[in-house]
Design a protein around this motif. Sequence first.
Motif, PDB file in Angstrom:
ATOM      1  N   VAL A   1       0.861  -1.175   0.000  1.00 15.80           N
ATOM      2  CA  VAL A   1       0.000   0.000   0.000  1.00 15.80           C
ATOM      3  C   VAL A   1       0.900   1.228   0.000  1.00 15.80           C
ATOM      4  N   GLY A   2       0.538   2.209  -0.803  1.00 21.30           N
ATOM      5  CA  GLY A   2       1.307   3.445  -0.876  1.00 21.30           C
ATOM      6  C   GLY A   2       0.502   4.486  -1.636  1.00 21.30           C
ATOM      7  N   PHE A   3       0.903   5.719  -1.493  1.00 25.28           N
ATOM      8  CA  PHE A   3       0.161   6.823  -2.098  1.00 25.28           C
ATOM      9  C   PHE A   3       1.108   7.751  -2.838  1.00 25.28           C
ATOM     10  N   ASN A   4       0.570   8.460  -3.802  1.00 24.42           N
ATOM     11  CA  ASN A   4       1.352   9.466  -4.516  1.00 24.42           C
ATOM     12  C   ASN A   4       1.537  10.693  -3.630  1.00 24.42           C
ATOM     13  N   GLU A   5       2.563  11.482  -3.947  1.00 24.24           N
ATOM     14  CA  GLU A   5       2.820  12.717  -3.203  1.00 24.24           C
ATOM     15  C   GLU A   5       1.558  13.582  -3.228  1.00 24.24           C
ATOM     16  N   GLY A   6       1.214  14.147  -2.087  1.00 20.89           N
ATOM     17  CA  GLY A   6       0.013  14.970  -1.988  1.00 20.89           C
ATOM     18  C   GLY A   6      -1.248  14.179  -1.686  1.00 20.89           C
ATOM     19  N   TYR A   7      -1.148  12.845  -1.709  1.00 25.12           N
ATOM     20  CA  TYR A   7      -2.254  11.940  -1.347  1.00 25.12           C
ATOM     21  C   TYR A   7      -3.538  12.185  -2.148  1.00 25.12           C
ATOM     22  N   PRO A   8      -3.451  12.280  -3.474  1.00 25.60           N
ATOM     23  CA  PRO A   8      -4.672  12.512  -4.252  1.00 25.60           C
ATOM     24  C   PRO A   8      -5.665  11.358  -4.162  1.00 25.60           C
ATOM     25  N   GLU A   9      -5.205  10.161  -3.760  1.00 24.44           N
ATOM     26  CA  GLU A   9      -6.078   8.985  -3.680  1.00 24.44           C
ATOM     27  C   GLU A   9      -6.841   8.902  -2.361  1.00 24.44           C
ATOM     28  N   VAL A  10      -6.498   9.752  -1.393  1.00 26.56           N
ATOM     29  CA  VAL A  10      -7.046   9.613  -0.040  1.00 26.56           C
ATOM     30  C   VAL A  10      -8.183  10.604   0.193  1.00 26.56           C
ATOM     31  N   SER A  11      -9.360  10.054   0.462  1.00 23.51           N
ATOM     32  CA  SER A  11     -10.528  10.871   0.802  1.00 23.51           C
ATOM     33  C   SER A  11     -10.469  11.249   2.275  1.00 23.51           C
ATOM     34  N   PRO A  12     -10.910  12.447   2.642  1.00 20.16           N
ATOM     35  CA  PRO A  12     -10.961  12.807   4.067  1.00 20.16           C
ATOM     36  C   PRO A  12     -11.947  11.915   4.839  1.00 20.16           C
ATOM     37  N   ARG A  13     -12.831  11.217   4.130  1.00 19.24           N
ATOM     38  CA  ARG A  13     -13.790  10.306   4.781  1.00 19.24           C
ATOM     39  C   ARG A  13     -13.188   8.937   5.054  1.00 19.24           C
ATOM     40  N   ASN A  14     -11.981   8.674   4.551  1.00 18.93           N
ATOM     41  CA  ASN A  14     -11.361   7.363   4.731  1.00 18.93           C
ATOM     42  C   ASN A  14     -10.656   7.313   6.088  1.00 18.93           C
ATOM     43  N   LYS A  15     -11.291   6.626   7.045  1.00 19.40           N
ATOM     44  CA  LYS A  15     -10.740   6.556   8.403  1.00 19.40           C
ATOM     45  C   LYS A  15      -9.354   5.912   8.439  1.00 19.40           C
ATOM     46  N   ALA A  16      -9.140   4.913   7.609  1.00 18.72           N
ATOM     47  CA  ALA A  16      -7.875   4.178   7.647  1.00 18.72           C
ATOM     48  C   ALA A  16      -6.696   5.007   7.143  1.00 18.72           C
ATOM     49  N   PHE A  17      -6.915   5.831   6.131  1.00 15.57           N
ATOM     50  CA  PHE A  17      -5.789   6.473   5.470  1.00 15.57           C
ATOM     51  C   PHE A  17      -5.725   7.997   5.599  1.00 15.57           C
ATOM     52  N   SER A  18      -6.787   8.642   6.026  1.00 16.64           N
ATOM     53  CA  SER A  18      -6.789  10.113   6.035  1.00 16.64           C
ATOM     54  C   SER A  18      -5.758  10.723   6.982  1.00 16.64           C
ATOM     55  N   ALA A  19      -5.330   9.986   7.998  1.00 17.88           N
ATOM     56  CA  ALA A  19      -4.309  10.513   8.911  1.00 17.88           C
ATOM     57  C   ALA A  19      -3.000  10.809   8.185  1.00 17.88           C
TER      58      ALA A  19
ATOM     59  N   GLU B   1       9.800 -10.114 -10.537  1.00 17.02           N
ATOM     60  CA  GLU B   1       8.634 -10.340  -9.675  1.00 17.02           C
ATOM     61  C   GLU B   1       7.927  -8.993  -9.469  1.00 17.02           C
ATOM     62  N   PRO B   2       6.684  -8.892  -9.938  1.00 16.07           N
ATOM     63  CA  PRO B   2       6.005  -7.595  -9.853  1.00 16.07           C
ATOM     64  C   PRO B   2       5.712  -7.160  -8.425  1.00 16.07           C
ATOM     65  N   VAL B   3       5.801  -5.847  -8.214  1.00 15.31           N
ATOM     66  CA  VAL B   3       5.368  -5.228  -6.967  1.00 15.31           C
ATOM     67  C   VAL B   3       4.176  -4.349  -7.328  1.00 15.31           C
ATOM     68  N   VAL B   4       3.012  -4.755  -6.859  1.00 10.01           N
ATOM     69  CA  VAL B   4       1.762  -4.071  -7.149  1.00 10.01           C
ATOM     70  C   VAL B   4       1.497  -3.064  -6.032  1.00 10.01           C
ATOM     71  N   THR B   5       1.179  -1.837  -6.398  1.00 10.40           N
ATOM     72  CA  THR B   5       0.823  -0.830  -5.401  1.00 10.40           C
ATOM     73  C   THR B   5      -0.681  -0.647  -5.407  1.00 10.40           C
ATOM     74  N   LYS B   6      -1.271  -0.780  -4.234  1.00 14.82           N
ATOM     75  CA  LYS B   6      -2.715  -0.583  -4.071  1.00 14.82           C
ATOM     76  C   LYS B   6      -2.943   0.697  -3.280  1.00 14.82           C
ATOM     77  N   PHE B   7      -4.156   1.222  -3.387  1.00 15.56           N
ATOM     78  CA  PHE B   7      -4.476   2.482  -2.732  1.00 15.56           C
ATOM     79  C   PHE B   7      -5.545   2.327  -1.662  1.00 15.56           C
ATOM     80  N   ARG B   8      -5.941   1.098  -1.402  1.00 11.12           N
ATOM     81  CA  ARG B   8      -6.934   0.791  -0.372  1.00 11.12           C
ATOM     82  C   ARG B   8      -6.512  -0.491   0.314  1.00 11.12           C
ATOM     83  N   ILE B   9      -7.435  -1.130   1.024  1.00  7.00           N
ATOM     84  CA  ILE B   9      -7.098  -2.318   1.802  1.00  7.00           C
ATOM     85  C   ILE B   9      -6.917  -3.546   0.906  1.00  7.00           C
TER      86      ILE B   9
END
Length: 188
Positions: free
Chosen positions: A51-69, A95-103
């Motif tokens: 799990v990882g996010f781009n700089e500035g966290y464009p994938e993270v909603s303020p409603r997402n309890k798990a990731f908004s912090a 060997e691929p490394v897949v990046t996801k933006f949620r659980i």
Amino acid sequence: MSTKQNTAFLIMDLQNGIVSRFADNMEVLQPFREALDAARANDIPVIFVRVGFNEGYPEVSPRNKAFSAFTKHGGMTIHDEATQIHEFVKPLPGEPVVTKFRISAFAGSNLEVILRAKQIENLVICGISTSGVVLSTVREAADKDYAVTVLKDACLDADPEVHRVLTEKVFPRQAEVTTVQEWISSLA
């Protein structure tokens, strides 16, 4: 139990920032390593998920309890040390490394594209945590009609009782649940 044909081994969220929260000693990572070595020895494609996010966290909603912090405190961007796969289970070239933006391993990632390209029908799953990435991925994979095997001793959770309930009562409804050694024996 999955066969070797059309099978992929998913090792999920064994990244520095997550492993450090669960593994005071590296012994708890040994089952992950044994399963990884067995997959490689049996020519089963290995796919790492993080799990990882781009700089500035464009994938993270303020409603997402798990990731908004993260948007307030920083960390967990795709270039941070915390999101890199732990050295103990380091990916090999190819060997691929897949990046996801949620659980779930499928959420916002290219995992399904890779699985379809390799004609994968069976998933062998392990990861941290049982109540997080493993639960979400098992559910979504089953809904997508993959045959799923969970390696219960290559899953960690902060709450041992939650781990037990999931591996004994919840996962068996949608997946084969086994130990690393039982799975390795099935490959012989």
